[in-house]
Design an enzyme around this catalytic site. Structure first.
Site, short mmCIF file in Angstrom:
data_model
loop_
_atom_site.label_atom_id
_atom_site.label_comp_id
_atom_site.label_asym_id
_atom_site.label_seq_id
_atom_site.Cartn_x
_atom_site.Cartn_y
_atom_site.Cartn_z
CD GLU A 198 -2.36 1.57 2.59
OE1 GLU A 198 -3.54 2.28 2.80
OE2 GLU A 198 -1.59 1.35 3.45
CG ASP A 255 -7.95 2.84 4.68
OD1 ASP A 255 -8.35 2.61 5.70
OD2 ASP A 255 -7.11 2.33 4.35
C1 GLC Z 1 -3.35 2.22 6.04
C2 GLC Z 1 -4.51 1.50 6.60
C3 GLC Z 1 -5.22 2.33 7.24
C4 GLC Z 1 -4.61 2.59 8.69
C5 GLC Z 1 -3.52 3.34 8.21
C6 GLC Z 1 -2.45 3.30 9.45
O1 GLC Z 1 -3.67 3.36 5.51
O2 GLC Z 1 -5.24 0.90 5.48
O3 GLC Z 1 -6.53 1.57 7.77
O4 GLC Z 1 -5.36 3.44 9.43
O5 GLC Z 1 -2.46 2.57 7.23
O6 GLC Z 1 -1.85 2.04 9.74
#
Ligand code: GLC
Length: 579
Positions: free
Chosen positions: A273, A347
Site C-alpha cells: 500500500e 479506508d
Molecule cells: C493504512 C490502513 C489504514 C490505517 C493506516 C495506518 O492506510 O489501510 O486503515 O489506518 O494505514 O496503519
C-alpha cells in the site's frame, strides 16, 4: 522449485481476483457484536461461490484497537476478540481446501504503543537497548518541551494534530505518522528489520500465502527529519518530501524480498500500500527484475474528487480526470510492472455512492458498470467485502454514529476551529472510512445477519433490500454479475493479457477502451455510460459481428457505426482478430 521473482511474468496471481475481508465487520459468530475468525470460516463457501482466488485479511493480531487493529501489540498471535491461533489455522486450512489463498495484513511502519518493543524503547530511556527501535528526538532548540511548537519538526499526523508525542519521563518526543498510539518503527536500525523479517517468515511457515503491506512506502524517513513543506492542494502526507518513498525504501524492500520471499518453496503474493506513489516509482517497485514487490496500491484515482480543503472537502468527479489517471497507470505499468485495481477498501467510501448512482433506479446497474470498468482493466482486481452486493454509504446522522479515529479526530479538530458542524458532518458522510466498515449485509433480518448481539457500528438500514441472501437467489443480481466477471478473468485470456487502449479520452460521460491480446487473437471493446442520460457513441469499425462477453443490459442493436447506451449501461464485446 518455483522461484518468487516478484512480478507478473507467468505468475499465478496475474489472472487472480483478491477479496478483502475486514474481520471486525464481516461475520460475528459469538454475539459480541464484532466479527471473528469463526465467522469467516462459516462464510468461506460464500467466497468460494463468488469465485475469488485470494483472501486478504485485515489485521487480526492483538491490538488496543485505537485504529481497529492497525495498531498491533503482538505480531505473532490472534486478538481474543477474533479468536485464537487454532481458529486461525482452521480458517487457513478451510481457505486452502477450497483452492483459495490467504494474504495477511503486514503493518510494520508502526506498532501499537502497547507493543513490548515500544514499551521497552520508552521505558529504557535514551541509551536503552530498544531506544533506537523507534524514532525519538529532543524538542526543538530553545523551545519549552511539551508546549505547542516544541515538536522536533512540523510533521502532522494523518489523523490530525502533530506527528510527535512528548514523553515526560525522558524529555523526548516519539514520531507517529498516524495516531499517538501508533509509534513509527525505525527502519534504519537493522535489528528492527531483522525482527520484522523473522516475524514474516513465522507466518509463512504457518502457511499464509503472502502479505498486503500497510503504508510500506513510508518506512524510510529522511534521517535529518527536516520540516516538511507539503505541496499545495496535496492531501496531508501524500506528497510528503521526507518520508513518502524516502531515501532507502527500495533498499529495504529489496532486502525484505531477499530475506523473506526469494527461494521460498511456495508462490507468494506481495502488494504494497503506497499513498502518494507515482507511476515512475511504482514501476521500480514492481519491475520483476528488481525483485521488490508484485504490485502496489496507488491512490491517485481515489483523490480525484477531493477539493483543495483536503480529504473531507468533496467535489464532483470529472470522468476525464479518472480516465486520464487510470489510463496513465495502465500504460505506465504496461510493459514493466503490474497494476492493482480497486475502487474500495476499508479506508474508502463505497464506490456505488461515490462514482456511481446509489438511488434505487440505478444502484445495481451503476454498481455493475463500475465493476465492469475496473475488472476489464489490466491488473489484479481487488473486491472489498460488500462491494459485490453494491453496499452503499451509510446514513450517519450525528457524530455519535461514527467510530473511526480519523473521523472523530477530524470532527474534534474542526469543532475547535469553529467550523459549522453541519458542514463537518457533510464531509464525513461522504468520506468517512466508517462507510466501508458498516457490517456485511448477509440477510434482511435485524443487524443483517451479521450478529445476534449489538453490532459495534450500526448496520446500514438498507440491508432489508440489499443483502447476500436475496442476491444469491437472483441470477440478475450484482453478486452474480461479479461472479461472472471473476470467472471471465479466469477464462478469457484478453482480460488478463490484452494490451490497453483508451478511446474518447476527452468525453465526460463515456468510458471506453479496447484490450487486444495477440496471442489468443482476441480483442475486447468496453463501453460504459457514466450517467443517467442516454448516450449515443461513435464506434470504431468492425464490431458489428462481435459477441457480447458481459453486459449489464441486453443489447438493443448490433454495434454498427453508432450505438446508444442507456443510463449506466456497460458492455463488453469480443471479436476475433485472427482466424
Ligand atoms: C493504512 C490502513 C489504514 C490505517 C493506516 C495506518 O492506510 O489501510 O486503515 O489506518 O494505514 O496503519
Amino acid at each position: 522449485m518455483p522461484e518468487n521473482v516478484a512480478g507478473p511474468a507467468d505468475s499465478w496471481w496475474s489472472d487472480a481476483v483478491v477479496y478483502q475481508i475486514y474481520p471486525r465487520s464481516f461475520a460475528d459468530s459469538d454475539a459480541d457484536g464484532i466479527g471473528d475468525l469463526q465467522g469467516v470460516i462459516e462464510r468461506l463457501d460464500y467466497l468460494s461461490q463468488l469465485g475469488v482466488d485470494v483472501l486478504w485479511l485485515s489485521p487480526v493480531y492483538p491490538s488496543p484497537h485505537d485504529d481497529n487493529g492497525y495498531d498491533i501489540s503482538d505480531y505473532q498471535d490472534i486478538d481474543p476478540l477474533f479468536g485464537t491461533l487454532a481458529d486461525f489455522d482452521r480458517m487457513l486450512a478451510g481457505v486452502h481446501e477450497r483452492g483459495m489463498k490467504l494474504v495477511m495484513d503486514l503493518v510494520v511502519n508502526h506498532t501499537s504503543d502497547e507493543h513490548p518493543w515500544f514499551t521497552a524503547s520508552r521505558d529504557g530511556g535514551p541509551g536503552g537497548d530498544k531506544r533506537d527501535w523507534y524514532i525519538w528526538r529532543p524538542p526543538r532548540d530553545g523551545m519549552e518541551p511539551g508546549t505547542a511548537g516544541a515538536e522536533p519538526n512540523n510533521w502532522e499526523s494523518w489523523f490530525s494534530g502533530p506527528a510527535w508525542t512528548f514523553d515526560e519521563a525522558s524529555g523526548e518526543y516519539y514520531l507517529h505518522t498516524f495516531s499517538r498510539k501508533q509509534p513509527d518503527l525505525n527502519w534504519d536500525n537493522p535489528e528492527v528489520r531483522q525482527a520484522v523479517y523473522a516475524m514474516m517468515r513465522w507466518w509463512l511457515d504457518r502457511g499464509v500465502d503472502g502479505f498486503r503491506m500497510d503504508v510500506i512506502n513510508l518506512i524510510s524517513k529522511d534521517p535529518a527529519l527536516p520540516d516538511g513543506i507539503v505541496p499545495e492542494g496535496a492531501r496531508y502526507g501524500f506528497g510528503h518530501p521526507y518520508y513518502v518513498c524516502g531515501p532507502r525504501v527500495h533498499e529495504y524492500i529489496a532486502e525484505m524480498h531477499r530475506e523473506v520471499f526469494a527461494g521460498h518453496p511456495r508462490r507468494l503474493l506481495t502488494v504494497g500500500e503506497m499513498p502518494g506513489v507515482t507511476v515512475e516509482e511504482a514501476k521500480l517497485f514492481t519491475d520483476p527484475a528488481r525483485r521488490e514487490l508484485d504490485m502496489v496500491f496507488q491512490f491517485e484515482h481515489v483523490g480525484l474528487d477531493q477539493g483543495p480543503g483536503g480529504k473531507f472537502d468533496v467535489r464532483p468527479l470529472r470522468l476525464t480526470d479518472l480516465k486520464a489517471s487510470l489510463g496513465r497507470w495502465q500504460t505506465g505499468l504496461g510493459e514493466t510492472g503490474w497494476n492493482s485495481l480497486y475502487w474500495n477498501n476499508h479506508d474508502q467510501p463505497r464506490v456505488v455512492s461515490r462514482f456511481g448512482d446509489d438511488s434505487p433506479a440505478y444502484r445495481d446497474r451503476s454498481a455493475k458498470l463500475l465493476a465492469t470498468v475496473l475488472h476489464l482493466h489490466r491488473g489484479t482486481p481487488f473486491v472489498y467485502q460488500g462491494e459485490e452486493l453494491a453496499m452503499a454509504n451509510a446514513p450517519f446522522a450525528s457524530i455519535g454514529d461514527f467510530r473511526d479515529i480519523e473521523s472523530l479526530n477530524h470532527h474534534r479538530e474542526q469543532i475547535a476551529l469553529g467550523t459549522d458542524e453541519a458542514q463537518i458532518l457533510e464531509g464525513l458522510r461522504h468520506r468517512s472510512r466508517d462507510n466501508a466498515r458498516t457490517p456485511m449485509q448477509w440477510d434482511a433480518t435485524q443487524h443483517a445477519g451479521f450478529t445476534t448481539g449489538t453490532p459495534w457500528i450500526a448496520v446500514n438500514p438498507d440491508h432489508v433490500d440489499v443483502n447476500a441472501k436475496a442476491q444469491l437467489a437472483d441470477p440478475d443480481s450484482v453478486f452474480h454479475y461479479y461472479r461472472r466477471l471473476i470467472e471471465l478473468r479466469h477464462t478469457e485470456p484478453a482480460v488478463t493479457h490484452g494490451d490497453f487502449h483508451m478511446l474518447h479520452p476527452d468525453h465526460e460521460q463515456l468510458y471506453a477502451f479496447t484490450r487486444h491480446d495477440a496471442a489468443s487473437g482476441t480483442e475486447l471493446l468496453v463501453l460504459a455510460n457514466f450517467g443517467a442520460a442516454d448516450l449515443t457513441v461513435d464506434l470504431p469499425e468492425g464490431w458489428e459481428d462481435s459477441d457480447t462477453l458481459i453486459a449489464n443490459l441486453p443489447a438493443t442493436s448490433p454495434l454498427t457505426s453508432t450505438y446508444t447506451l442507456r443510463p449506466w449501461e456497460a458492455r463488453v464485446h469480443r471479436r476475433r482478430t485472427t482466424t
